[in-house]
Write an enzyme that holds these catalytic residues in place. Structure first.
Site, mmCIF file in Angstrom:
data_model
loop_
_atom_site.group_PDB
_atom_site.id
_atom_site.type_symbol
_atom_site.label_atom_id
_atom_site.label_comp_id
_atom_site.label_asym_id
_atom_site.label_seq_id
_atom_site.Cartn_x
_atom_site.Cartn_y
_atom_site.Cartn_z
ATOM 1 N N SER A 113 0.798 -1.221 0.000
ATOM 2 C CA SER A 113 0.000 0.000 0.000
ATOM 3 C C SER A 113 0.832 1.272 0.000
ATOM 4 C CB SER A 113 -0.966 0.023 1.195
ATOM 5 O OG SER A 113 -0.263 0.328 2.379
ATOM 6 N N LYS A 154 0.796 4.329 7.106
ATOM 7 C CA LYS A 154 0.025 5.127 6.138
ATOM 8 C C LYS A 154 0.405 6.599 6.265
ATOM 9 C CE LYS A 154 -2.726 1.838 4.533
ATOM 10 N NZ LYS A 154 -1.886 0.747 5.035
#
Length: 201
Positions: A122, A159
């Protein structure tokens, strides 16, 4: 000691340094003796002379520290590798120290750091690929846009952090255009990513 035996000093120091790098500890006098091809009595005499000259510290069995090792310890910082962090679906954060590594202060600076192994894809558009080691500065706050280790209900993920005060929520943004943002009401910042260590293909 005579100048003609200066090579013995070099051989003994080189063996001690190499042994410490390969084994994580100091060699015994007998191991040095076997490694450099000198008697244990000769090795002991040379080591006592080097200790007197300040070329090494030696307080007994397997406690030898050379000048080079002292310099390495002064110029590096020991950092734990705490396992993997998800770069996809959030994964349970287990702080099991896999090992310790020493990193040069000149490149990484000093501070309260830990390393995590990236797990998932990701964050690939931020240059963080599966298996990379991500250096994290341990702190409980972050600026908007920082890449963080965020803990949510015992699940940690790596993230980009965007607090949305107007919506009273936090947006955790994956750096992968094929993935959606994660929205949470709250999360705990465990640290901010500062460097990536990777193998080159």
């Amino acid at each position: 000691m005579q100048h003609k035996n200066a090579e013995y000093f070099k051989r003994i120091i080189a063996f001690i340094d190499d042994y410490a790098v390969n084994n994580g500890s100091s060699p015994s006098v007998r191991e040095i003796s076997n490694g450099v091809g000198l008697s244990t009595a000769t090795v002991s005499r040379y080591m006592q002379k080097m200790k007197a000259n300040g070329e090494l510290d030696y307080d007994g069995h397997r406690s030898i520290v050379t000048k080079r090792q002292k310099q390495t310890l002064a110029e590096t910082v020991e950092i734990p590798i705490l396992g993997s962090v998800s770069c996809g679906v959030p994964k349970f954060a287990e702080e099991n120290i896999e090992e310790y590594v020493r990193l040069p202060v000149s490149l990484f600076g000093r501070g309260d750091f830990f390393l995590l192994r990236a797990n998932g894809d990701s964050m690939i558009e931020a240059g963080i690929d599966y298996g990379d080691l991500v250096l994290i500065r341990r702190q409980n706050y972050a600026d908007s846009g920082d890449i963080v280790v965020a803990l949510m209900d015992d699940e940690a993920t790596l993230k980009r952090f965007y607090p949305e005060l107007e919506n009273q929520r936090i947006r955790l943004h994956p750096e992968n255009s094929e993935m959606d943002d994660i929205y949470v009401d709250n999360c705990i910042i465990q640290g901010v990513a500062v460097k990536v260590i990777k193998d080159l293909e």
